[in-house]
Scaffold this motif. Structure first.
Motif, PDB file in Angstrom:
ATOM      1  N   SER A   1      37.503 -42.328  -1.043  1.00  0.00           N
ATOM      2  CA  SER A   1      36.447 -43.528   0.374  1.00  0.00           C
ATOM      3  C   SER A   1      37.579 -42.562   1.823  1.00  0.00           C
ATOM      4  N   THR A   2      38.637 -42.512   1.866  1.00  0.00           N
ATOM      5  CA  THR A   2      38.649 -41.361   3.110  1.00  0.00           C
ATOM      6  C   THR A   2      38.093 -40.325   3.318  1.00  0.00           C
TER       7      THR A   2
ATOM      8  N   ASP B   1      35.233 -31.853  -7.088  1.00  0.00           N
ATOM      9  CA  ASP B   1      35.699 -32.815  -8.389  1.00  0.00           C
ATOM     10  C   ASP B   1      33.845 -34.137  -8.538  1.00  0.00           C
TER      11      ASP B   1
ATOM     12  N   ARG C   1      32.935 -37.433 -10.699  1.00  0.00           N
ATOM     13  CA  ARG C   1      32.457 -38.987 -11.931  1.00  0.00           C
ATOM     14  C   ARG C   1      31.701 -38.420 -12.760  1.00  0.00           C
TER      15      ARG C   1
ATOM     16  N   ASN D   1      30.605 -39.024  -6.638  1.00  0.00           N
ATOM     17  CA  ASN D   1      30.619 -37.973  -5.333  1.00  0.00           C
ATOM     18  C   ASN D   1      30.001 -38.267  -4.735  1.00  0.00           C
TER      19      ASN D   1
ATOM     20  N   HIS E   1      47.424 -37.613  -6.887  1.00  0.00           N
ATOM     21  CA  HIS E   1      46.574 -36.266  -7.438  1.00  0.00           C
ATOM     22  C   HIS E   1      45.779 -36.131  -5.987  1.00  0.00           C
TER      23      HIS E   1
ATOM     24  N   ALA F   1      41.812 -34.278  -5.916  1.00  0.00           N
ATOM     25  CA  ALA F   1      40.428 -33.385  -6.929  1.00  0.00           C
ATOM     26  C   ALA F   1      40.647 -34.135  -8.535  1.00  0.00           C
TER      27      ALA F   1
ATOM     28  N   LYS G   1      49.346 -44.696   1.371  1.00  0.00           N
ATOM     29  CA  LYS G   1      49.461 -43.501   1.092  1.00  0.00           C
ATOM     30  C   LYS G   1      50.963 -43.978   1.689  1.00  0.00           C
TER      31      LYS G   1
HETATM   32  C1  6PG Z   1      37.513 -38.549  -6.114  1.00  0.00           C
HETATM   33  C2  6PG Z   1      38.336 -37.278  -4.719  1.00  0.00           C
HETATM   34  C3  6PG Z   1      39.652 -37.818  -5.165  1.00  0.00           C
HETATM   35  C4  6PG Z   1      39.948 -38.333  -4.250  1.00  0.00           C
HETATM   36  C5  6PG Z   1      41.614 -39.543  -3.590  1.00  0.00           C
HETATM   37  C6  6PG Z   1      41.545 -40.346  -3.026  1.00  0.00           C
HETATM   38  O1  6PG Z   1      37.067 -38.271  -6.814  1.00  0.00           O
HETATM   39  O2  6PG Z   1      37.713 -39.758  -6.046  1.00  0.00           O
HETATM   40  O3  6PG Z   1      38.449 -36.336  -5.176  1.00  0.00           O
HETATM   41  O4  6PG Z   1      40.948 -36.564  -5.569  1.00  0.00           O
HETATM   42  O5  6PG Z   1      40.885 -37.284  -2.536  1.00  0.00           O
HETATM   43  O6  6PG Z   1      41.422 -40.285  -4.636  1.00  0.00           O
HETATM   44  O7  6PG Z   1      40.784 -40.973  -2.135  1.00  0.00           O
HETATM   45  P1  6PG Z   1      40.926 -41.949  -1.993  1.00  0.00           P
HETATM   46  O8  6PG Z   1      40.049 -40.715  -0.275  1.00  0.00           O
HETATM   47  O9  6PG Z   1      39.489 -43.627  -1.960  1.00  0.00           O
HETATM   48  O10 6PG Z   1      42.098 -42.374  -1.314  1.00  0.00           O
END
Ligand code: 6PG
Length: 230
Positions: free
Chosen positions: A44-45, A69, A71, A81, A135, A137, A189
């Motif tokens: 989401s960021t 990455d 899903r 994504n 985590h 990716a 965060k």
């Molecule tokens: C994914 C992203 C993952 C993401 C982090 C932060 O597939 O979800 O690639 O690595 O960068 O989970 O996610 P937010 O920006 O939603 O906090």
């Protein structure tokens, strides 16, 4: 251990500051190399950052877009994504090319290997995020892939319990990129970021530390727990 470059911005400026930084970096890479292999993060960021980036002066026909990455869902799924990046960026610019990870493939390892084959030898700019567990990716704390020393650059992995399985760049692919930029925003965060920066370097515990030699663009809300400069 501190990131090589840490840019802290007021929360209200984060989206524009991140979009401006990525746009200027892409322009510089294209000016230097004639093209830019950009890999994008999900989550989401980055969504509002991509939306602003789409409106920046970027030589998009020279930009070739990859994914850090994905899903393991179809490209129109709410968790995809690719769907997020398509809506926020790809539908708004004429990129030279865009290469999605085949999340819906029944043979995930074959899909990962097929993606490895189309990845450039080195990504020019890799956009990453940071999850609240550290985590990045789809490399999650304790994942066996974090301990492997092989030559794989894309692999299929399980997600956290209750979430889709994933395809992800490996630590090798992350390290091989010419430059990493990590986007972190939000008070939720702050604790993780303080622990990631304060801890010794142990990517098996804090996978996002794989990008410590990159540029970290952080909003003030996420940065509250960081050591004050000077
Ligand atoms: C994914 C992203 C993952 C993401 C982090 C932060 O597939 O979800 O690639 O690595 O960068 O989970 O996610 P937010 O920006 O939603 O906090």
């Amino acid at each position: 251990m501190q990131p090589s470059t840490l840019i802290v911005v007021p929360a209200e400026h984060f989206t524009d500051a991140a979009a401006d930084w990525i746009a200027q970096r892409i322009r510089a890479i294209v000016a230097e190399r004639g093209r830019c292999a950009l890999a994008v993060a999900g989550g989401s960021t980055p969504r509002p950052v991509y939306e602003r980036l789409a409106a920046r002066a970027v030589p998009w026909p020279a930009v070739h877009i990859y994914f850090g990455d994905e899903r393991r869902v179809p490209p129109d799924h709410a968790d995809s994504n690719y769907r997020m990046v398509r809506e926020a960026l790809l539908d708004r610019v004429e990129a030279g090319s865009a290469h999605r990870l085949n999340g819906e493939a029944s043979d995930a390892d074959a899909a990962a290997r097929a993606y490895e084959a189309l990845l450039p030898a080195q990504l020019d700019l890799l956009v990453l995020g940071m999850g609240r567990d550290g985590h990045t990716a789809s490399l999650f704390p304790g994942s066996p892939i974090l301990a492997e020393e092989g030559r794989r650059r894309v692999v299929a992995v399980d997600g956290p319990v209750g979430t889709p399985a994933r395809l992800t760049l490996t630590p090798l692919a992350i390290r091989e990129a010419r430059q990493r930029v990590v986007l972190v925003a939000g008070a939720d965060k702050a604790d993780t970021l303080a622990r990631v920066v304060g801890a010794s370097v142990e990517p098996r515990v804090w996978p996002v530390q794989l990008a410590l030699d990159g540029v970290w663009i952080v909003d003030a809300a996420a940065a509250v727990g960081l050591p004050k400069p000077g």
